[in-house]
Design an enzyme around this catalytic site. Structure first.
Site, PDB file in Angstrom:
ATOM      1  N   CYS A   1     -45.672 -58.777 -10.686  1.00  0.00           N
ATOM      2  CA  CYS A   1     -46.006 -59.705 -10.074  1.00  0.00           C
ATOM      3  C   CYS A   1     -45.022 -60.568  -9.167  1.00  0.00           C
ATOM      4  O   CYS A   1     -46.358 -62.052  -8.737  1.00  0.00           O
ATOM      5  CB  CYS A   1     -46.133 -61.363 -11.110  1.00  0.00           C
ATOM      6  SG  CYS A   1     -47.169 -59.902 -12.550  1.00  0.00           S
TER       7      CYS A   1
ATOM      8  N   HIS B 116     -47.546 -68.209  -9.167  1.00  0.00           N
ATOM      9  CA  HIS B 116     -47.977 -66.796  -9.806  1.00  0.00           C
ATOM     10  C   HIS B 116     -49.235 -67.111 -11.103  1.00  0.00           C
ATOM     11  O   HIS B 116     -48.506 -67.891 -11.652  1.00  0.00           O
ATOM     12  CB  HIS B 116     -47.274 -65.861 -10.022  1.00  0.00           C
ATOM     13  CG  HIS B 116     -47.708 -64.531 -10.887  1.00  0.00           C
ATOM     14  ND1 HIS B 116     -48.341 -64.143 -10.897  1.00  0.00           N
ATOM     15  CD2 HIS B 116     -47.273 -64.414 -12.299  1.00  0.00           C
ATOM     16  CE1 HIS B 116     -49.080 -63.172 -10.975  1.00  0.00           C
ATOM     17  NE2 HIS B 116     -47.876 -63.434 -12.274  1.00  0.00           N
TER      18      HIS B 116
ATOM     19  N   ASN C 280     -54.970 -63.209 -13.693  1.00  0.00           N
ATOM     20  CA  ASN C 280     -53.708 -62.873 -13.100  1.00  0.00           C
ATOM     21  C   ASN C 280     -53.662 -61.218 -12.743  1.00  0.00           C
ATOM     22  O   ASN C 280     -54.569 -60.044 -12.790  1.00  0.00           O
ATOM     23  CB  ASN C 280     -52.605 -62.798 -14.694  1.00  0.00           C
ATOM     24  CG  ASN C 280     -51.206 -61.834 -13.855  1.00  0.00           C
ATOM     25  OD1 ASN C 280     -51.676 -61.608 -12.894  1.00  0.00           O
ATOM     26  ND2 ASN C 280     -50.334 -62.162 -14.986  1.00  0.00           N
TER      27      ASN C 280
HETATM   28  O1  UT7 Z   1     -48.060 -61.554 -14.710  1.00  0.00           O
HETATM   29  C1  UT7 Z   1     -46.462 -61.354 -15.041  1.00  0.00           C
HETATM   30  C2  UT7 Z   1     -45.972 -61.925 -16.785  1.00  0.00           C
HETATM   31  N1  UT7 Z   1     -46.638 -61.786 -17.368  1.00  0.00           N
HETATM   32  C3  UT7 Z   1     -46.822 -63.440 -18.134  1.00  0.00           C
HETATM   33  O2  UT7 Z   1     -46.473 -64.407 -17.448  1.00  0.00           O
HETATM   34  C4  UT7 Z   1     -47.712 -63.380 -19.413  1.00  0.00           C
HETATM   35  C5  UT7 Z   1     -46.645 -64.278 -20.409  1.00  0.00           C
HETATM   36  N2  UT7 Z   1     -47.031 -64.000 -21.456  1.00  0.00           N
HETATM   37  C6  UT7 Z   1     -48.435 -64.998 -21.935  1.00  0.00           C
HETATM   38  O3  UT7 Z   1     -48.716 -65.680 -21.440  1.00  0.00           O
HETATM   39  C7  UT7 Z   1     -48.507 -65.560 -23.475  1.00  0.00           C
HETATM   40  O4  UT7 Z   1     -47.471 -64.375 -24.228  1.00  0.00           O
HETATM   41  C8  UT7 Z   1     -49.959 -64.627 -23.887  1.00  0.00           C
HETATM   42  C9  UT7 Z   1     -51.202 -65.100 -22.975  1.00  0.00           C
HETATM   43  C10 UT7 Z   1     -50.023 -62.695 -23.179  1.00  0.00           C
HETATM   44  C11 UT7 Z   1     -50.049 -64.410 -25.359  1.00  0.00           C
HETATM   45  O5  UT7 Z   1     -50.035 -65.650 -25.753  1.00  0.00           O
HETATM   46  P1  UT7 Z   1     -48.778 -66.161 -26.907  1.00  0.00           P
HETATM   47  O6  UT7 Z   1     -49.273 -67.492 -27.314  1.00  0.00           O
HETATM   48  O7  UT7 Z   1     -47.549 -65.721 -26.543  1.00  0.00           O
HETATM   49  O8  UT7 Z   1     -49.529 -65.229 -28.058  1.00  0.00           O
HETATM   50  P2  UT7 Z   1     -48.431 -64.015 -28.686  1.00  0.00           P
HETATM   51  O9  UT7 Z   1     -48.458 -62.774 -28.408  1.00  0.00           O
HETATM   52  O10 UT7 Z   1     -47.770 -65.171 -29.915  1.00  0.00           O
HETATM   53  O11 UT7 Z   1     -49.567 -63.823 -30.141  1.00  0.00           O
HETATM   54  C12 UT7 Z   1     -50.286 -65.228 -31.188  1.00  0.00           C
HETATM   55  C13 UT7 Z   1     -51.625 -64.548 -31.757  1.00  0.00           C
HETATM   56  C14 UT7 Z   1     -51.039 -63.029 -32.646  1.00  0.00           C
HETATM   57  O12 UT7 Z   1     -51.907 -62.870 -33.827  1.00  0.00           O
HETATM   58  P3  UT7 Z   1     -50.612 -63.099 -35.278  1.00  0.00           P
HETATM   59  O13 UT7 Z   1     -49.750 -62.187 -35.244  1.00  0.00           O
HETATM   60  O14 UT7 Z   1     -49.934 -64.208 -35.009  1.00  0.00           O
HETATM   61  O15 UT7 Z   1     -51.782 -63.481 -36.666  1.00  0.00           O
HETATM   62  C15 UT7 Z   1     -51.804 -61.698 -31.908  1.00  0.00           C
HETATM   63  O16 UT7 Z   1     -52.343 -60.764 -32.297  1.00  0.00           O
HETATM   64  O17 UT7 Z   1     -52.618 -64.085 -31.364  1.00  0.00           O
HETATM   65  C16 UT7 Z   1     -53.028 -62.611 -31.452  1.00  0.00           C
HETATM   66  N3  UT7 Z   1     -54.027 -62.120 -30.140  1.00  0.00           N
HETATM   67  C17 UT7 Z   1     -55.325 -62.546 -29.568  1.00  0.00           C
HETATM   68  N4  UT7 Z   1     -56.006 -62.809 -30.574  1.00  0.00           N
HETATM   69  C18 UT7 Z   1     -57.337 -63.244 -29.885  1.00  0.00           C
HETATM   70  C19 UT7 Z   1     -52.998 -61.619 -28.944  1.00  0.00           C
HETATM   71  N5  UT7 Z   1     -53.989 -61.721 -28.381  1.00  0.00           N
HETATM   72  C20 UT7 Z   1     -55.313 -62.389 -28.605  1.00  0.00           C
HETATM   73  C21 UT7 Z   1     -56.315 -62.319 -28.379  1.00  0.00           C
HETATM   74  N6  UT7 Z   1     -57.610 -62.533 -28.564  1.00  0.00           N
HETATM   75  N7  UT7 Z   1     -56.779 -62.262 -26.995  1.00  0.00           N
END
Ligand code: UT7
Length: 330
Positions: A114, A254, A284
């Site tokens: 990225c 980004h 993204n």
């Molecule tokens: O561009 C390259 C660099 N990449 C980035 O900068 C991305 C950085 N990370 C992020 O933007 C975020 O971490 C994400 C958008 C990927 C995820 O958001 P988050 O708030 O960090 O969610 P999480 O991974 O902590 O997951 C929270 C919950 C989990 O469920 P439990 O374990 O709390 O029950 C996940 O399983 O959300 C669940 N989850 C979803 N739920 C509904 C993960 N993906 C989804 C989804 N829909 N698509």
């Protein structure tokens, strides 16, 4: 020494719009979750068989040439930032040059995920500043849908396809790329990578069965590093150039997550009116986000505007660029 200035911008996104509602039917997710956690409403997907990253990139570069009134044969060098090259080799930049008829250009890819566009922009600018070349094209392009697992809700909702390109030319005026900070840390690899397909784990039946040819991301770990590091380099570039919040016209960040972009802007002391976003429409697009953002908002920019570009991505790689916009768009 001459300055390297952006003198034209081009972009291309595929026609197919993959909405959150359609994703709700494919994986266990909701429109509400995706919007509140990322800011994304829809993304573009390149679905035509036989079309690849180079096709979007070639269209973006041709548009840029038309806008600037130049022929592709005038391009000296083309650099393509991508993690989804058409083939493992040769470089996608070579293929783009062939498709657009950039017969005089030499070309290569930069793989910095990225942050690829800012790495490439800074690299291309050096060839202009030294006087080696007059016309350098920097492309950021990715067909992320080619490496996404549409059974993995944690990654497939985030990314999209698209390409943007800028032309760099020399100028004697006080505009162009003024300063940059670039960083990398390979220890971050564990949190964001594609497991198979490289020399470490070549493709096999087993790698396919185990679904290892897709983006692997530990979202929270990447999120924490992105928020801290992108904000840090963006604030640093302001500090070391004595730029105050009121001096900055726009943050060109980004587009990985609305919350990361807002955290960066807060650290820089910028209000929401100075923060450009199109994540809601494209998601993204990895190498594509920064040039696509400039493409979308080009009409807002005035000659002399201070822009801060910042990015964070796989590697880890990250950085910021301070530039003064070089023209008023027609
Ligand atoms: O561009 C390259 C660099 N990449 C980035 O900068 C991305 C950085 N990370 C992020 O933007 C975020 O971490 C994400 C958008 C990927 C995820 O958001 P988050 O708030 O960090 O969610 P999480 O991974 O902590 O997951 C929270 C919950 C989990 O469920 P439990 O374990 O709390 O029950 C996940 O399983 O959300 C669940 N989850 C979803 N739920 C509904 C993960 N993906 C989804 C989804 N829909 N698509």
């Amino acid at each position: 020494m001459k300055q390297a200035a952006i003198t034209a911008v081009g972009g291309n996104v595929p026609n197919y719009v993959l909405t959150n509602q359609e994703l709700e039917k494919m994986v266990d997710t909701t429109d509400e979750w995706i919007i509140s956690r990322t800011g994304i409403k829809e993304r573009r997907i390149l679905r035509e068989p036989g079309k690849a990253t180079s096709d979007m990139a070639a269209a973006a570069v041709l548009q840029l040439c038309e806008k600037r009134g130049i022929n592709p044969s005038e391009i000296d060098l083309l650099i393509c930032a991508t993690v989804t090259g058409d083939l493992v080799f040769p470089a996608t930049a070579n293929i783009i040059c062939d498709k657009i008829g950039a017969k005089k250009a030499w070309s290569y890819d930069i793989g910095a995920a990225c942050s690829g566009f800012i790495y490439s922009l800074v690299t291309g600018a050096q060839f202009i500043k030294t006087g080696s070349y007059q016309k350098v094209v920097v492309v950021g392009a990715d067909k992320m849908s080619a490496i996404l697992d549409y059974q993995d809700r944690s990654t497939c909702v985030i990314f999209g396809d698209g390409a943007g390109a800028v032309l760099l030319e020399p100028t004697e005026e006080e505009v162009g790329i003024k300063d940059f900070i670039l960083r990398s840390d390979g220890a971050g690899m564990q949190h964001l990578h594609m497991k198979a397909g490289g020399s470490l784990m070549p493709p096999s039946h087993e790698t396919i069965d185990k679904r290892l040819h897709y983006v692997y991301q530990e979202g929270q770990a990447v999120f924490k590093h992105a928020v801290y590091n992108m904000a840090e380099v963006s604030a640093d570039i302001m500090r070391r150039n004595n730029l105050k919040a009121e001096d900055i016209a726009y943050l060109v960040s980004h587009q990985a997550n609305k919350r990361i972009i807002e955290a960066t802007a807060t650290r820089m002391g910028l209000g929401p009116e100075k923060v450009l976003m199109n994540i809601e429409r494209y998601g993204n697009t990895t190498g594509g986000t920064l040039p696509l953002l400039m493409w979308d908002y080009e009409k807002l920019f005035k000659k002399g505007d201070n822009l801060v570009l910042s990015a964070f991505g796989g590697g880890f790689t990250w950085g910021s660029v301070w530039l003064k916009w070089a023209y008023n768009s027609k």
